[in-house]
Design a protein around this motif. Structure first.
Motif, short mmCIF file in Angstrom:
data_model
loop_
_atom_site.label_atom_id
_atom_site.label_comp_id
_atom_site.label_asym_id
_atom_site.label_seq_id
_atom_site.Cartn_x
_atom_site.Cartn_y
_atom_site.Cartn_z
N LYS A 96 0.03 4.38 -0.02
CA LYS A 96 -0.55 5.40 0.86
C LYS A 96 -0.36 6.84 0.34
N ASN A 114 -2.70 0.79 -5.75
CA ASN A 114 -1.27 0.90 -5.98
C ASN A 114 -1.00 1.41 -7.41
N ASP A 167 0.87 -1.18 0.00
CA ASP A 167 0.00 0.00 0.00
C ASP A 167 0.90 1.23 0.00
N LEU A 202 -6.51 -3.42 -3.64
CA LEU A 202 -5.30 -2.73 -3.19
C LEU A 202 -4.31 -2.61 -4.35
N LYS A 237 -9.39 2.25 -2.06
CA LYS A 237 -9.01 2.09 -0.65
C LYS A 237 -10.22 1.67 0.18
#
Length: 143
Positions: free
Chosen positions: A67, A129, A65, A125, A95
């Motif tokens: 983020k 990404n 992840d 996920l 997400k």
């Protein structure tokens, strides 16, 4: 609910293709749309026949992840949204879908259906990404 989520994601990526200039971006969004449609087909097949669960293959590999969009402000999608905004919106959506599937998987731990949601969570996920990497590359192209 899961089927509806996949349909909405498909619609988002299909709509977004009309808003981008770069052919590479159109191709990228088309790939994501196709993957969301595959998720929907998997879910529908399993709803019709539980034995299809055994055809899902190996356990999902863990995806990193990045983020990148996590701390960004939530955004809405308007008709005039640019590609950058679409990418942020889509990554945040992936997400929340990832978190939803992950919570379903946790609640159904050690069951085949729990394993399905665990795999779908990792797929979402992976999309997040890829969207975040695309976001980074897009910013570099524009600046």
């Amino acid at each position: 609910a899961a089927v509806k989520i996949e349909e909405q994601s498909y619609a988002l990526y299909t709509m977004a293709q009309e808003k981008v200039e770069y052919q590479s971006s159109k191709k990228f969004l088309a790939e994501l749309a196709k993957e969301e449609m595959k998720h929907k087909e998997k879910l529908l097949a399993i709803m019709e026949n539980k034995e299809k669960l055994s055809e899902l293959g190996m356990h999902a590999s863990k995806i990193q992840d990045l983020k990148i969009v996590d701390a960004m402000k939530d955004t809405t999608l308007s008709e005039d949204a640019d590609y950058q905004r679409i990418l942020v919106y889509a990554a945040k959506r992936e997400k929340s879908t990832y978190e939803y599937y992950n919570s379903l998987a946790a609640g159904l731990e050690d069951t085949e259906i729990g394993d399905l949601f665990s795999k779908l969570a990792q797929e979402e996920l992976k999309h997040k990404n890829r969207l975040e990497k695309e976001y980074d590359e897009y910013l570099m192209k524009e600046n």
